[in-house]
Write an enzyme that holds these catalytic residues in place. Sequence first.
Site, PDB file in Angstrom:
ATOM      1  N   HIS A 152       1.682   7.879   7.331  1.00  0.00           N
ATOM      2  CA  HIS A 152       2.933   7.193   7.676  1.00  0.00           C
ATOM      3  C   HIS A 152       4.089   8.186   7.742  1.00  0.00           C
ATOM      4  O   HIS A 152       5.007   8.036   8.546  1.00  0.00           O
ATOM      5  CB  HIS A 152       3.235   6.092   6.653  1.00  0.00           C
ATOM      6  CG  HIS A 152       2.245   4.979   6.666  1.00  0.00           C
ATOM      7  ND1 HIS A 152       1.612   4.529   5.534  1.00  0.00           N
ATOM      8  CD2 HIS A 152       1.757   4.221   7.676  1.00  0.00           C
ATOM      9  CE1 HIS A 152       0.784   3.544   5.853  1.00  0.00           C
ATOM     10  NE2 HIS A 152       0.857   3.345   7.147  1.00  0.00           N
ATOM     11  N   HIS A 202       1.912   6.637   2.729  1.00  0.00           N
ATOM     12  CA  HIS A 202       1.154   7.879   2.561  1.00  0.00           C
ATOM     13  C   HIS A 202       1.483   8.901   3.651  1.00  0.00           C
ATOM     14  O   HIS A 202       2.366   8.700   4.481  1.00  0.00           O
ATOM     15  CB  HIS A 202      -0.343   7.585   2.511  1.00  0.00           C
ATOM     16  CG  HIS A 202      -0.864   6.873   3.730  1.00  0.00           C
ATOM     17  ND1 HIS A 202      -0.939   7.472   4.962  1.00  0.00           N
ATOM     18  CD2 HIS A 202      -1.338   5.614   3.887  1.00  0.00           C
ATOM     19  CE1 HIS A 202      -1.434   6.617   5.840  1.00  0.00           C
ATOM     20  NE2 HIS A 202      -1.681   5.482   5.212  1.00  0.00           N
ATOM     21  N   LYS A 230       0.854  -1.178   0.000  1.00  0.00           N
ATOM     22  CA  LYS A 230       0.000   0.000   0.000  1.00  0.00           C
ATOM     23  C   LYS A 230       0.896   1.235   0.000  1.00  0.00           C
ATOM     24  O   LYS A 230       2.059   1.168   0.409  1.00  0.00           O
ATOM     25  CB  LYS A 230      -0.929  -0.002   1.220  1.00  0.00           C
ATOM     26  CG  LYS A 230      -1.989  -1.093   1.166  1.00  0.00           C
ATOM     27  CD  LYS A 230      -2.961  -0.962   2.328  1.00  0.00           C
ATOM     28  CE  LYS A 230      -4.020  -2.057   2.269  1.00  0.00           C
ATOM     29  NZ  LYS A 230      -4.974  -1.962   3.402  1.00  0.00           N
TER      30      LYS A 230
END
Length: 731
Positions: free
Chosen positions: A298, A295, A292
Amino acid sequence: MELHVSAKAIPYTILAVLSASADLQKSVKVVFSNDAAEPKLTLNNGSAIRGEASVARYLIRSAQLLNEKLPEAQKEARLVDTLMVASAEAAAALVKGRQAKYLLGNEPSLADLLAWGVLYAGQSPEATYGSEINAVKDALVLAKEAANVQPAAATAVEIEGSRPNTNPMDAFKNAIASQISSLSGVSAKLIYDALDLPRATEHGDLAVAVPRLRVKGNPAALAQQWADAFVPSDYVLGATAIGPFLNFRINHRLLLANTLKLVAEKKEKYGTNDLGNGKRIIVEFSSPNIAKPFHAGHLRSTIIGSFIYNVYKANGWETISMNYLGDWGKQYGLLAVGFDRYGDEAKLLADPIKHLFDVYVQINRDAETAPEIHDEARAYFKQMEDGEEKALALWRRFRDLSIVKYRDIYARLNIQFDVYSGESQVSNEKMNEAMKKLADDKLLEDSEGAKVIDLTEYKLGKTVVQKRDGTTLYLTRDIGGAWERYEKYKFDKMIYVVASQQDLHLKQLFKTIELMGFEWANRLEHINFGLVQGMSTRKGNVVFLEDILNDARDIMHDVMRKNEAKYAEVANPEQVADEIGLSAVKIQDNSARRIKNYDFDPNRMFSFEGDTGPYIQYAHARLMSVERKSGLQVNFNANLDLLTEPTALEVVRTVAQYPDLIKGLTNGLEPCNVVTYAFKLSHDISACFENLWVRGAAPDVAEARLFMYWAARVTLGNAMRLLGLRPLERM
């Protein structure tokens, strides 16, 4: 004759008079001491003259430095009489109003020496007046002998948490706490902890709010009573009361000397302490999900978590940085099914995170029209849970290749992890043990075949720990993970740096561990943060962090190219542009309180004007330029008495506050406090640049100023590294 003077209140007017006469220098022995209340001149016949003005007048007459009977000397005599009793402000007015280079013409006179003495003793902005006169230089050399007199001890008691050997402010705090303790009966530790900076510097250098000391009586009356009884010392020159606040004025010369000495001694370690010695902390942060996007959430966890790691390390703790990867679950079955259809070995090796994400998006798109794909994914994940090696081998390869790529991204961000953990690393044995203990402690309830924990009496609702099919959920895995970590590391504290959306989950986790009776339950802490809004590239796509960082680098590179001359001086412009871009992203992220959401604003964050990351980097690079262009080596034995300007004192005052800043960061763990400090120091330095030049100044003045700029640069660099920035030398 023998002249006794105080080393803590040097009478510079007397020293200037002595230095103006070779005969006086031969016939007068100067003795510096800590106990001389006022200057005392003992004559050869045993009689004594006391007081600065009286001693100065006697020496002037005995050396015939001024013939008051001559008509042409009358103007000088009047000036001398005025300056004998003048304040620093009055002397400064005389100096500013002169019509020539000196007070009486283009050659220095006795009046100029006295004017310098008054200005220098009063730490006036005009104190550099007359510094080129030989007698003034000789007076400063004579004053240096005072440095050999050891100041009285700052305090007679040791105070818990105080570290005068690493924190220049602690010597002054100890002196205050010790004396106020004896006056009030309050513990010196409580007073020490209550000391803070006053609201305005004109009130003093340190202050204590009397109500914080929890003493019976009227706080304003107590403040006045203690101020009246306070005895000045080498460290603390006086106390004044303003309402319920007790303000203290400290010895600026001593602060300046002690601070710069400590920076010279500690360098990149300046500001750190040993208060956490013997304690161990785990900081879990970043924790992206494999396949994933890395983003904005994070990114915030990564920046804030790294800061917290640095803070505890600076406070003497043994620190362990841990990345708890999202690397387990049905989505990896889905990813395996997708890779079988869309996987490309070359793309996987080139950029595993991006390729796995593309595969994951594509297979999810397929599953929208072919739901049976989810059944395939569940079957594959069941093989993983059952330990089938073929299934695990592919998952392990995805995980290992992703970690290699993550390491590159983290290295670019100036972040290293001691441990790469993850959901997959929590053993089934420990999760089973956790479930058994939950049952034994009667914390589980049945709910339609599932197992739940009822935390409603703690206003935390009910949480499922095991589904009807027997599979465990995040909470069970997190309990097992925390338990394993404590058994392995025996931590004194463990911090989870996770977005505020997970507040409820972490509260449920901590309460459950507490109810299970673990004695280390109170060692767990959740540090949360708000959301980043509008994070995208210039093309407007919400994408991987790496694309955001590349965008930031390219923007800063474009800005750098606009100044061709400076650009040509930078050896590695693309790397420098990358560091400036990273600084812009990190400083914007850390500029407000953690819990606040903020808008990702490229137009503001990439500016060199205002309080931005590029501005801080520019301040550091400019200080490096001052050192390079000075042509001098930093002299740690420079004559710091020549640093008399208020702007110089303000820089040193801010530098002196850095160790207190680091110590206080463990309360609240707010990066914005360091950002604010870095901007304050940068602004203080900028104010000095206007008038306090190194090149072109007298050699001894240049050395003193260079030492100050060097100490400011080291301290600013230390604050930047605390925030995860790499200080630049050129840009």
